[in-house]
Design a protein around this motif. Structure first.
Motif, PDB file in Angstrom:
ATOM      1  N   PHE A 191       0.836  -1.191   0.000  1.00 14.73           N
ATOM      2  CA  PHE A 191       0.000   0.000   0.000  1.00 14.73           C
ATOM      3  C   PHE A 191       0.875   1.247   0.000  1.00 14.73           C
ATOM      4  O   PHE A 191       2.087   1.164   0.177  1.00 14.73           O
ATOM      5  CB  PHE A 191      -0.918  -0.007   1.233  1.00 14.73           C
ATOM      6  CG  PHE A 191      -1.867  -1.180   1.241  1.00 14.73           C
ATOM      7  CD1 PHE A 191      -3.138  -1.071   0.711  1.00 14.73           C
ATOM      8  CD2 PHE A 191      -1.478  -2.398   1.784  1.00 14.73           C
ATOM      9  CE1 PHE A 191      -4.006  -2.144   0.706  1.00 14.73           C
ATOM     10  CE2 PHE A 191      -2.340  -3.486   1.790  1.00 14.73           C
ATOM     11  CZ  PHE A 191      -3.609  -3.358   1.249  1.00 14.73           C
ATOM     12  N   ASP A 192       0.248   2.401  -0.175  1.00 15.81           N
ATOM     13  CA  ASP A 192       0.996   3.660  -0.201  1.00 15.81           C
ATOM     14  C   ASP A 192       1.626   3.993   1.146  1.00 15.81           C
ATOM     15  O   ASP A 192       2.685   4.603   1.207  1.00 15.81           O
ATOM     16  CB  ASP A 192       0.097   4.826  -0.623  1.00 15.81           C
ATOM     17  CG  ASP A 192      -0.286   4.750  -2.085  1.00 15.81           C
ATOM     18  OD1 ASP A 192       0.442   4.098  -2.866  1.00 15.81           O
ATOM     19  OD2 ASP A 192      -1.318   5.350  -2.445  1.00 15.81           O
ATOM     20  N   ASN A 193       0.962   3.581   2.234  1.00 13.18           N
ATOM     21  CA  ASN A 193       1.449   3.920   3.571  1.00 13.18           C
ATOM     22  C   ASN A 193       0.830   2.969   4.596  1.00 13.18           C
ATOM     23  O   ASN A 193      -0.022   2.139   4.256  1.00 13.18           O
ATOM     24  CB  ASN A 193       1.124   5.390   3.910  1.00 13.18           C
ATOM     25  CG  ASN A 193      -0.351   5.705   3.727  1.00 13.18           C
ATOM     26  OD1 ASN A 193      -1.214   5.027   4.262  1.00 13.18           O
ATOM     27  ND2 ASN A 193      -0.638   6.734   2.923  1.00 13.18           N
ATOM     28  N   PHE A 194       1.253   3.103   5.837  1.00 13.03           N
ATOM     29  CA  PHE A 194       0.772   2.239   6.907  1.00 13.03           C
ATOM     30  C   PHE A 194      -0.725   2.409   7.134  1.00 13.03           C
ATOM     31  O   PHE A 194      -1.447   1.437   7.337  1.00 13.03           O
ATOM     32  CB  PHE A 194       1.540   2.523   8.206  1.00 13.03           C
ATOM     33  CG  PHE A 194       1.030   1.740   9.383  1.00 13.03           C
ATOM     34  CD1 PHE A 194       1.342   0.399   9.517  1.00 13.03           C
ATOM     35  CD2 PHE A 194       0.230   2.338  10.342  1.00 13.03           C
ATOM     36  CE1 PHE A 194       0.860  -0.336  10.594  1.00 13.03           C
ATOM     37  CE2 PHE A 194      -0.256   1.619  11.425  1.00 13.03           C
ATOM     38  CZ  PHE A 194       0.063   0.275  11.544  1.00 13.03           C
ATOM     39  N   LYS A 195      -1.213   3.637   7.084  1.00 15.22           N
ATOM     40  CA  LYS A 195      -2.627   3.913   7.333  1.00 15.22           C
ATOM     41  C   LYS A 195      -3.505   3.169   6.332  1.00 15.22           C
ATOM     42  O   LYS A 195      -4.504   2.548   6.712  1.00 15.22           O
ATOM     43  CB  LYS A 195      -2.894   5.412   7.269  1.00 15.22           C
ATOM     44  CG  LYS A 195      -4.334   5.796   7.506  1.00 15.22           C
ATOM     45  CD  LYS A 195      -4.534   7.287   7.327  1.00 15.22           C
ATOM     46  CE  LYS A 195      -4.402   7.581   5.876  1.00 15.22           C
ATOM     47  NZ  LYS A 195      -5.238   8.442   5.202  1.00 15.22           N
ATOM     48  N   ASP A 196      -3.151   3.202   5.061  1.00 12.71           N
ATOM     49  CA  ASP A 196      -3.928   2.494   4.048  1.00 12.71           C
ATOM     50  C   ASP A 196      -3.871   0.978   4.252  1.00 12.71           C
ATOM     51  O   ASP A 196      -4.873   0.275   4.078  1.00 12.71           O
ATOM     52  CB  ASP A 196      -3.433   2.846   2.649  1.00 12.71           C
ATOM     53  CG  ASP A 196      -3.772   4.272   2.239  1.00 12.71           C
ATOM     54  OD1 ASP A 196      -4.611   4.919   2.912  1.00 12.71           O
ATOM     55  OD2 ASP A 196      -3.179   4.745   1.254  1.00 12.71           O
TER      56      ASP A 196
ATOM     57  N   THR B  19       0.736 -10.990   8.377  1.00 14.31           N
ATOM     58  CA  THR B  19       1.696 -10.096   9.023  1.00 14.31           C
ATOM     59  C   THR B  19       1.651  -8.764   8.294  1.00 14.31           C
ATOM     60  O   THR B  19       1.301  -8.693   7.107  1.00 14.31           O
ATOM     61  CB  THR B  19       3.139 -10.638   8.974  1.00 14.31           C
ATOM     62  OG1 THR B  19       3.531 -10.815   7.613  1.00 14.31           O
ATOM     63  CG2 THR B  19       3.274 -11.949   9.730  1.00 14.31           C
ATOM     64  N   ASN B  20       2.005  -7.738   9.032  1.00 15.01           N
ATOM     65  CA  ASN B  20       2.044  -6.390   8.474  1.00 15.01           C
ATOM     66  C   ASN B  20       3.360  -5.754   8.873  1.00 15.01           C
ATOM     67  O   ASN B  20       3.734  -5.749  10.033  1.00 15.01           O
ATOM     68  CB  ASN B  20       0.863  -5.582   9.024  1.00 15.01           C
ATOM     69  CG  ASN B  20       1.061  -4.096   8.879  1.00 15.01           C
ATOM     70  OD1 ASN B  20       1.103  -3.400   9.884  1.00 15.01           O
ATOM     71  ND2 ASN B  20       1.194  -3.612   7.666  1.00 15.01           N
ATOM     72  N   THR B  21       4.081  -5.239   7.887  1.00 18.00           N
ATOM     73  CA  THR B  21       5.286  -4.461   8.128  1.00 18.00           C
ATOM     74  C   THR B  21       5.132  -3.161   7.357  1.00 18.00           C
ATOM     75  O   THR B  21       5.110  -3.164   6.119  1.00 18.00           O
ATOM     76  CB  THR B  21       6.548  -5.210   7.653  1.00 18.00           C
ATOM     77  OG1 THR B  21       6.588  -6.484   8.289  1.00 18.00           O
ATOM     78  CG2 THR B  21       7.796  -4.423   7.995  1.00 18.00           C
ATOM     79  N   TYR B  22       4.944  -2.092   8.085  1.00 19.82           N
ATOM     80  CA  TYR B  22       4.698  -0.756   7.560  1.00 19.82           C
ATOM     81  C   TYR B  22       3.579  -0.771   6.522  1.00 19.82           C
ATOM     82  O   TYR B  22       2.408  -0.782   6.871  1.00 19.82           O
ATOM     83  CB  TYR B  22       5.986  -0.114   7.040  1.00 19.82           C
ATOM     84  CG  TYR B  22       5.741   1.284   6.477  1.00 19.82           C
ATOM     85  CD1 TYR B  22       5.207   2.296   7.286  1.00 19.82           C
ATOM     86  CD2 TYR B  22       5.997   1.591   5.158  1.00 19.82           C
ATOM     87  CE1 TYR B  22       4.941   3.561   6.783  1.00 19.82           C
ATOM     88  CE2 TYR B  22       5.746   2.848   4.642  1.00 19.82           C
ATOM     89  CZ  TYR B  22       5.211   3.833   5.457  1.00 19.82           C
ATOM     90  OH  TYR B  22       4.950   5.071   4.954  1.00 19.82           O
ATOM     91  N   ASN B  23       3.875  -0.768   5.235  1.00 24.41           N
ATOM     92  CA  ASN B  23       2.847  -0.691   4.202  1.00 24.41           C
ATOM     93  C   ASN B  23       2.636  -2.009   3.452  1.00 24.41           C
ATOM     94  O   ASN B  23       1.976  -2.037   2.427  1.00 24.41           O
ATOM     95  CB  ASN B  23       3.168   0.424   3.193  1.00 24.41           C
ATOM     96  CG  ASN B  23       4.405   0.122   2.379  1.00 24.41           C
ATOM     97  OD1 ASN B  23       5.320  -0.562   2.833  1.00 24.41           O
ATOM     98  ND2 ASN B  23       4.457   0.639   1.165  1.00 24.41           N
TER      99      ASN B  23
END
Length: 96
Positions: A32-37, A59-63
């Motif tokens: 994604f473009d950023n963590f928020k998205d 798992t999620n690492t930043y984006n």
């Protein structure tokens, strides 16, 4: 829930070009473009998981969101995994 054969999995994967099958699971990675998205997509996916009563290993690492789908009770991939993959694709597609 019946575990799908590798032939059935490969055939169904034709509808999901970003997904791969290995280690008895379906795998995909979204950037994604950023963590928020990314987190927003995860939240929307979480509601769908609850509705389907089927939950990914993820798992999620930043984006970047990495997802693995398998049906533990069946010991492999089932139609339930493809139903969730389809829902995830719709959520991520709308997000983009």
């Amino acid at each position: 829930m019946q575990k799908l054969s590798e032939q059935d999995i490969e055939k169904l994967l034709l509808r999901f070009p970003d997904w791969e099958y290995f280690d008895h699971a379906l795998h995909v990675e979204f950037e994604f473009d950023n963590f928020k998205d990314c987190f927003s997509a995860m939240s929307r996916i979480a509601f769908e998981c609850e509705a389907l009563n089927h939950h990914p290993n993820w798992t999620n690492t930043y984006n970047v969101l990495s997802i693995s789908l398998t049906t533990h009770e069946a010991g492999g991939v089932t139609k339930k995994d493809f139903d969730l993959a389809e829902a995830i694709e719709m959520i991520v597609e709308v997000q983009e």
